[in-house]
Enzyme design. Sequence first.
Site, PDB file in Angstrom:
ATOM      1  N   ASP A  78       0.815  -1.232   0.000  1.00 52.50           N
ATOM      2  CA  ASP A  78       0.000   0.000   0.000  1.00 52.50           C
ATOM      3  C   ASP A  78       0.840   1.270   0.000  1.00 52.50           C
ATOM      4  OD1 ASP A  78      -2.387  -1.615   0.334  1.00 52.50           O
ATOM      5  OD2 ASP A  78      -1.825  -1.800   2.439  1.00 52.50           O
ATOM      6  N   LYS A  90       2.608   2.305  -5.068  1.00 52.75           N
ATOM      7  CA  LYS A  90       3.462   1.891  -6.193  1.00 52.75           C
ATOM      8  C   LYS A  90       2.799   2.110  -7.537  1.00 52.75           C
ATOM      9  CE  LYS A  90       3.851  -2.204  -4.418  1.00 52.75           C
ATOM     10  NZ  LYS A  90       3.210  -1.925  -3.123  1.00 52.75           N
ATOM     11  N   LYS A 145       0.794   4.478  -8.710  1.00 55.55           N
ATOM     12  CA  LYS A 145       0.995   5.842  -9.212  1.00 55.55           C
ATOM     13  C   LYS A 145       2.443   6.054  -9.641  1.00 55.55           C
ATOM     14  CE  LYS A 145       1.490  10.589  -7.735  1.00 55.55           C
ATOM     15  NZ  LYS A 145       1.271  11.637  -6.743  1.00 55.55           N
ATOM     16  N   GLY A 147      -3.339  -3.973  -5.168  1.00 60.23           N
ATOM     17  CA  GLY A 147      -4.295  -2.960  -5.594  1.00 60.23           C
ATOM     18  C   GLY A 147      -3.544  -1.692  -5.938  1.00 60.23           C
ATOM     19  N   HIS A 148      -3.180  -1.532  -7.206  1.00 59.24           N
ATOM     20  CA  HIS A 148      -2.381  -0.381  -7.625  1.00 59.24           C
ATOM     21  C   HIS A 148      -3.309   0.697  -8.185  1.00 59.24           C
ATOM     22  CE1 HIS A 148       1.550  -2.921  -7.934  1.00 59.24           C
ATOM     23  NE2 HIS A 148       1.030  -2.874  -6.723  1.00 59.24           N
ATOM     24  N   THR A 162      -6.459 -11.951   1.933  1.00 57.66           N
ATOM     25  CA  THR A 162      -7.469 -11.232   1.153  1.00 57.66           C
ATOM     26  C   THR A 162      -8.508 -12.182   0.567  1.00 57.66           C
ATOM     27  OG1 THR A 162      -6.032 -11.325  -0.795  1.00 57.66           O
ATOM     28  CG2 THR A 162      -5.936  -9.325   0.561  1.00 57.66           C
ATOM     29  N   ARG A 177       3.827 -28.695  -7.143  1.00 56.80           N
ATOM     30  CA  ARG A 177       3.877 -29.249  -8.506  1.00 56.80           C
ATOM     31  C   ARG A 177       2.528 -29.816  -8.959  1.00 56.80           C
ATOM     32  NH1 ARG A 177       9.006 -32.628  -6.760  1.00 56.80           N
ATOM     33  NH2 ARG A 177       7.724 -32.480  -4.887  1.00 56.80           N
ATOM     34  N   GLN A 207       2.626  -5.823  -3.294  1.00 58.06           N
ATOM     35  CA  GLN A 207       2.783  -5.897  -1.838  1.00 58.06           C
ATOM     36  C   GLN A 207       4.045  -5.122  -1.414  1.00 58.06           C
ATOM     37  OE1 GLN A 207       2.156  -9.377  -3.339  1.00 58.06           O
ATOM     38  NE2 GLN A 207       0.118  -8.548  -3.348  1.00 58.06           N
ATOM     39  N   LYS A 254       2.822  10.186  -0.174  1.00 55.45           N
ATOM     40  CA  LYS A 254       1.907  10.719   0.844  1.00 55.45           C
ATOM     41  C   LYS A 254       2.598  11.640   1.851  1.00 55.45           C
ATOM     42  CE  LYS A 254      -2.019   7.687   0.511  1.00 55.45           C
ATOM     43  NZ  LYS A 254      -3.104   7.032   1.240  1.00 55.45           N
ATOM     44  N   ALA A 255       3.633  12.335   1.405  1.00 54.33           N
ATOM     45  CA  ALA A 255       4.292  13.289   2.303  1.00 54.33           C
ATOM     46  C   ALA A 255       3.337  14.396   2.715  1.00 54.33           C
ATOM     47  CB  ALA A 255       5.520  13.879   1.610  1.00 54.33           C
ATOM     48  N   ASP A 256       2.385  14.711   1.834  1.00 54.39           N
ATOM     49  CA  ASP A 256       1.423  15.781   2.129  1.00 54.39           C
ATOM     50  C   ASP A 256       0.484  15.439   3.280  1.00 54.39           C
ATOM     51  OD1 ASP A 256       0.597  13.912  -0.077  1.00 54.39           O
ATOM     52  OD2 ASP A 256      -1.357  14.830   0.321  1.00 54.39           O
ATOM     53  N   SER A 297       6.148  12.325  -3.460  1.00 51.82           N
ATOM     54  CA  SER A 297       4.773  12.463  -3.942  1.00 51.82           C
ATOM     55  C   SER A 297       4.001  13.301  -2.934  1.00 51.82           C
ATOM     56  CB  SER A 297       4.121  11.090  -4.100  1.00 51.82           C
ATOM     57  OG  SER A 297       2.757  11.219  -4.407  1.00 51.82           O
TER      58      SER A 297
END
Length: 422
Positions: free
Chosen positions: A12, A15, A17, A39-40, A128, A142, A221, A328-330, A409
Amino acid sequence: MVDAILGLQWGDEGKGKIVDYFAPQYDVIARFQGGPNAGHTLYVGGKKVVLHQIPSGAFHENTLNLIGNGVVLDPVTLRKECDTVASFGVDVRKNLFISQRTHLILPTHRALDKASEISKGNDKIGSTLKGIGPAYMDKTGRNGIRVGDLLDKSFTTSYIKIRLKHQRLLDNYNFQEDISQWEEEFFEAIDFLRSLNIVNGEYFINDKISQGKKVLAEGAQGSMLDIDFGTFPFVTSSSTTTSGICSGLGIAPQKIRDVMGVTKAYCTRVGSGPFPTELFDETGEELRKLGNEFGATTGRPRRCGWIDLVALKFACMINGVNKVIMTKADVLDNFKKLEVCTSYEVDGKESKEVPFQMTRHSIKPVLKEFDGWNCDTTQMTKAAELPEKMTQYVKFINEYIGANVSHISNGPGREQIIDVNK
């Protein structure tokens, strides 16, 4: 030449973006491991799109996309995604390729995943329930069915054989759910899958490399979920690290050049498992709210905490990371005080190493406090515009982990990425 983008935390990290941002610089984007548990999230023309199986370069017309042999593929999920991508005017039959050696997720794999997780009770690992673990188990055992098998006349016979084996296991779990609808969707999706470009993946990718094409290997992941080096047993079923690129695509180690690791400016985790810096207070809730921290695949609320530099340095070490992208630095814009984990107190002793088995120890994070920058960074486009306190925060991280943050970002938009070196 092959570069890589992979996660450095518990997944999460954003990646999708980042791959989408770098994709125009590459000729081929190749997924090398994982399944539809990935989930990209991308924003295309202002619309949110979440890709689970198709590589994140799908929306770039001149970029080829390969699903490698290290991936486990759910044909139903793939078909739905192809329909979504096609709705944006993208012809997947032109730019999507699938390795013959890619293993298939069957309806009974999903049933086994669900039955196994239910049986664990309070010891659930946070699956999941997509059938990924059982599919990888059949691969190593196998017994699996691969994409190339779809082209063989014995496919139905092989499917019936493995289905009977799975049914015996489901009977042991006393699993009663009717999966006939799942099977109907599966076989419709199989017919669709046969119409796509099924290739000998390792020859495909190596031919592109020998032609001088630029390849970007896309991980799913995160490194702390790696089957070998993650927080076992609360991990995924594949190799999420750089080594997985070689086994998941069929390329030699010396072909890998840059390893770009993606980390959030803080930490999150979905599901069960160790999380030393997890916050259970109002600050954790604020991180979740501001970061919209809900799983792109499951919708589950993510656990939130401060950035863990012990784990981050470990991830950089085992991957050979030479560039770090901070996402997500913002989200940290509104915090007056920030903290970072610089070591662990493990059973009363301070350590800067990730323990072999985190669940067997009492682990407390040793935190260093920083002043927040308290300003809106979402409109900034150049490194020179970034607040001094953010620069200090990033500099400390660079020095601690031994790898430099090359991009930051500062929002969900495709254009909201700052190249620190410009």
